[in-house]
Design a protein around this motif. Structure first.
Motif, PDB file in Angstrom:
ATOM      1  N   ILE A  18       0.535  -1.180   0.197  1.00 37.45           N
ATOM      2  CA  ILE A  18      -0.104   0.061  -0.061  1.00 37.45           C
ATOM      3  C   ILE A  18       0.891   0.925  -0.087  1.00 37.45           C
ATOM      4  O   ILE A  18       1.919   1.359   0.976  1.00 37.45           O
ATOM      5  CB  ILE A  18      -1.512  -0.229   1.006  1.00 37.45           C
ATOM      6  CG1 ILE A  18      -2.179  -1.219   1.584  1.00 37.45           C
ATOM      7  CG2 ILE A  18      -1.588   1.395   1.382  1.00 37.45           C
ATOM      8  CD1 ILE A  18      -3.108  -1.460   2.504  1.00 37.45           C
ATOM      9  N   VAL A  21       0.453   7.318   1.385  1.00 36.84           N
ATOM     10  CA  VAL A  21       0.524   9.119   1.291  1.00 36.84           C
ATOM     11  C   VAL A  21       0.514  10.214   2.944  1.00 36.84           C
ATOM     12  O   VAL A  21       0.113   9.908   3.728  1.00 36.84           O
ATOM     13  CB  VAL A  21      -1.460   9.156   1.657  1.00 36.84           C
ATOM     14  CG1 VAL A  21      -2.391  10.213   0.830  1.00 36.84           C
ATOM     15  CG2 VAL A  21      -2.091   7.699   0.522  1.00 36.84           C
ATOM     16  N   ARG A  32      -6.604  10.609   7.785  1.00 37.85           N
ATOM     17  CA  ARG A  32      -6.809   9.356   7.219  1.00 37.85           C
ATOM     18  C   ARG A  32      -7.405   8.330   7.554  1.00 37.85           C
ATOM     19  O   ARG A  32      -6.495   8.069   8.652  1.00 37.85           O
ATOM     20  CB  ARG A  32      -6.169   8.886   5.429  1.00 37.85           C
ATOM     21  CG  ARG A  32      -5.242   9.485   5.360  1.00 37.85           C
ATOM     22  CD  ARG A  32      -5.053   9.581   3.377  1.00 37.85           C
ATOM     23  NE  ARG A  32      -5.021   8.326   3.286  1.00 37.85           N
ATOM     24  CZ  ARG A  32      -5.778   8.102   2.132  1.00 37.85           C
ATOM     25  NH1 ARG A  32      -5.845   8.594   0.964  1.00 37.85           N
ATOM     26  NH2 ARG A  32      -4.993   6.875   1.796  1.00 37.85           N
ATOM     27  N   ASP A  35      -4.875   2.128   7.076  1.00 39.06           N
ATOM     28  CA  ASP A  35      -5.661   1.048   5.479  1.00 39.06           C
ATOM     29  C   ASP A  35      -5.843  -0.115   6.065  1.00 39.06           C
ATOM     30  O   ASP A  35      -6.674  -0.878   5.882  1.00 39.06           O
ATOM     31  CB  ASP A  35      -3.745   1.194   5.291  1.00 39.06           C
ATOM     32  CG  ASP A  35      -3.364   2.887   4.540  1.00 39.06           C
ATOM     33  OD1 ASP A  35      -4.818   3.276   4.058  1.00 39.06           O
ATOM     34  OD2 ASP A  35      -2.027   3.103   4.314  1.00 39.06           O
ATOM     35  N   VAL A  38      -9.681   0.027   6.820  1.00 40.27           N
ATOM     36  CA  VAL A  38     -10.192   0.673   5.672  1.00 40.27           C
ATOM     37  C   VAL A  38     -10.974  -1.069   4.735  1.00 40.27           C
ATOM     38  O   VAL A  38     -11.719  -1.458   3.765  1.00 40.27           O
ATOM     39  CB  VAL A  38      -9.218   2.013   4.797  1.00 40.27           C
ATOM     40  CG1 VAL A  38      -9.947   1.427   2.662  1.00 40.27           C
ATOM     41  CG2 VAL A  38      -9.834   2.330   5.000  1.00 40.27           C
ATOM     42  N   CYS A  61     -14.641   1.173   9.718  1.00 41.83           N
ATOM     43  CA  CYS A  61     -13.755   1.333   9.203  1.00 41.83           C
ATOM     44  C   CYS A  61     -13.950   2.810   7.767  1.00 41.83           C
ATOM     45  O   CYS A  61     -13.899   2.478   6.502  1.00 41.83           O
ATOM     46  CB  CYS A  61     -14.126  -0.014   8.029  1.00 41.83           C
ATOM     47  SG  CYS A  61     -14.248  -1.210   8.999  1.00 41.83           S
ATOM     48  N   THR A  66     -15.386   6.032   1.268  1.00 31.89           N
ATOM     49  CA  THR A  66     -14.299   6.172   1.663  1.00 31.89           C
ATOM     50  C   THR A  66     -13.751   4.967   1.950  1.00 31.89           C
ATOM     51  O   THR A  66     -12.412   5.241   0.650  1.00 31.89           O
ATOM     52  CB  THR A  66     -14.138   6.073   3.436  1.00 31.89           C
ATOM     53  OG1 THR A  66     -14.137   7.408   4.076  1.00 31.89           O
ATOM     54  CG2 THR A  66     -12.905   6.192   4.073  1.00 31.89           C
ATOM     55  N   CYS A  67     -14.068   3.372   1.302  1.00 28.29           N
ATOM     56  CA  CYS A  67     -13.461   2.216   1.038  1.00 28.29           C
ATOM     57  C   CYS A  67     -13.772   2.464  -0.219  1.00 28.29           C
ATOM     58  O   CYS A  67     -12.374   1.789  -0.591  1.00 28.29           O
ATOM     59  CB  CYS A  67     -14.324   1.419   2.026  1.00 28.29           C
ATOM     60  SG  CYS A  67     -14.353   1.256   3.719  1.00 28.29           S
ATOM     61  N   ARG A  69     -13.223   4.720  -1.864  1.00 33.82           N
ATOM     62  CA  ARG A  69     -12.498   5.899  -3.052  1.00 33.82           C
ATOM     63  C   ARG A  69     -11.155   4.489  -2.770  1.00 33.82           C
ATOM     64  O   ARG A  69     -10.399   5.222  -3.985  1.00 33.82           O
ATOM     65  CB  ARG A  69     -12.134   6.956  -1.998  1.00 33.82           C
ATOM     66  CG  ARG A  69     -13.380   8.018  -2.452  1.00 33.82           C
ATOM     67  CD  ARG A  69     -13.101   9.237  -2.027  1.00 33.82           C
ATOM     68  NE  ARG A  69     -14.712  10.390  -2.530  1.00 33.82           N
ATOM     69  CZ  ARG A  69     -15.423  10.177  -1.117  1.00 33.82           C
ATOM     70  NH1 ARG A  69     -15.014  10.110  -0.405  1.00 33.82           N
ATOM     71  NH2 ARG A  69     -16.596  11.398  -1.878  1.00 33.82           N
ATOM     72  N   ARG A  70     -10.514   4.013  -1.864  1.00 28.74           N
ATOM     73  CA  ARG A  70     -10.021   3.792  -1.211  1.00 28.74           C
ATOM     74  C   ARG A  70      -9.218   2.900  -2.148  1.00 28.74           C
ATOM     75  O   ARG A  70      -8.243   2.056  -3.135  1.00 28.74           O
ATOM     76  CB  ARG A  70      -9.244   2.952   0.339  1.00 28.74           C
ATOM     77  CG  ARG A  70      -8.048   3.350   0.601  1.00 28.74           C
ATOM     78  CD  ARG A  70      -7.414   4.530   1.299  1.00 28.74           C
ATOM     79  NE  ARG A  70      -7.456   5.442   2.281  1.00 28.74           N
ATOM     80  CZ  ARG A  70      -7.825   5.326   3.170  1.00 28.74           C
ATOM     81  NH1 ARG A  70      -7.110   4.649   3.748  1.00 28.74           N
ATOM     82  NH2 ARG A  70      -8.411   5.933   4.360  1.00 28.74           N
ATOM     83  N   GLU A  73      -8.395   4.531  -4.974  1.00 30.54           N
ATOM     84  CA  GLU A  73      -6.263   4.369  -5.440  1.00 30.54           C
ATOM     85  C   GLU A  73      -5.863   3.260  -5.464  1.00 30.54           C
ATOM     86  O   GLU A  73      -5.339   3.508  -6.230  1.00 30.54           O
ATOM     87  CB  GLU A  73      -7.501   5.116  -3.820  1.00 30.54           C
ATOM     88  CG  GLU A  73      -5.790   6.097  -3.241  1.00 30.54           C
ATOM     89  CD  GLU A  73      -5.862   6.595  -2.622  1.00 30.54           C
ATOM     90  OE1 GLU A  73      -5.001   6.265  -1.714  1.00 30.54           O
ATOM     91  OE2 GLU A  73      -6.902   7.340  -1.900  1.00 30.54           O
ATOM     92  N   TRP A  74      -6.192   2.060  -4.776  1.00 25.98           N
ATOM     93  CA  TRP A  74      -5.291   1.011  -4.970  1.00 25.98           C
ATOM     94  C   TRP A  74      -4.983   0.376  -5.494  1.00 25.98           C
ATOM     95  O   TRP A  74      -4.003   0.411  -5.883  1.00 25.98           O
ATOM     96  CB  TRP A  74      -5.467   0.529  -3.346  1.00 25.98           C
ATOM     97  CG  TRP A  74      -5.241   0.915  -1.917  1.00 25.98           C
ATOM     98  CD1 TRP A  74      -4.332   1.892  -2.028  1.00 25.98           C
ATOM     99  CD2 TRP A  74      -5.746   0.473  -0.983  1.00 25.98           C
ATOM    100  NE1 TRP A  74      -5.052   2.280  -0.670  1.00 25.98           N
ATOM    101  CE2 TRP A  74      -5.185   1.103   0.319  1.00 25.98           C
ATOM    102  CE3 TRP A  74      -6.643  -0.849  -0.498  1.00 25.98           C
ATOM    103  CZ2 TRP A  74      -5.436   1.342   0.842  1.00 25.98           C
ATOM    104  CZ3 TRP A  74      -7.348  -0.286   1.024  1.00 25.98           C
ATOM    105  CH2 TRP A  74      -6.765   0.291   1.957  1.00 25.98           C
TER     106      TRP A  74
END
Length: 122
Positions: A18, A21, A32, A35, A38, A61, A66-67, A69-70, A73-74
């Motif tokens: 991961i 950030v 944030r 991780d 999330v 979580c 939020t989950c 988007r992450r 992002e990942w």
């Protein structure tokens, strides 16, 4: 007590993949969510099939958005591809993969040169 979705063993594999950030110094905004929390939310939604917006806040979580988007992002950072390759390598190393049942799907294999051109009929 229910077993956690993200075990310590799994987290040891995922955490290095991961991207870190860093917080901005000026106008840092909200912190944030961790991780690991999330990832627990992501796995819960994917395992249960519930919509993202119904992710229970009691799990800690963050919100479903939020989950989501992450997760996105990942995905863009290549985390899931690297995790897949790492897990395949570990399973292969432990001789836990039955390659006799593997199938190559032509929709996933690129034909670099393509087929030969047919000879023109006279």
């Amino acid at each position: 007590m229910a077993r956690p979705l993200v075990s310590d063993e799994l987290w040891e594999l995922v955490e290095p993949l991961i991207p870190k950030v860093t917080r901005r110094h000026r106008f840092p905004g909200r912190r944030r969510i961790d991780d690991r929390k999330v990832l627990t939310g992501i796995l819960f939604v994917l395992q249960t099939g519930i919509p993202w917006e119904y992710l229970p806040q009691e799990m800690g979580c963050g919100s479903g958005m939020t989950c989501w988007r992450r997760l996105q992002e990942w995905q863009q950072a290549g985390v899931w591809q690297r995790l897949h390759e790492l897990l395949l390598a570990k399973l292969h190393e432990a001789d836990r993969i039955d390659w006799s049942r593997a199938v190559i799907d032509s929709s996933h294999v690129r034909a670099v040169g393509g087929a030969r051109r047919p000879v023109q009929a006279r």
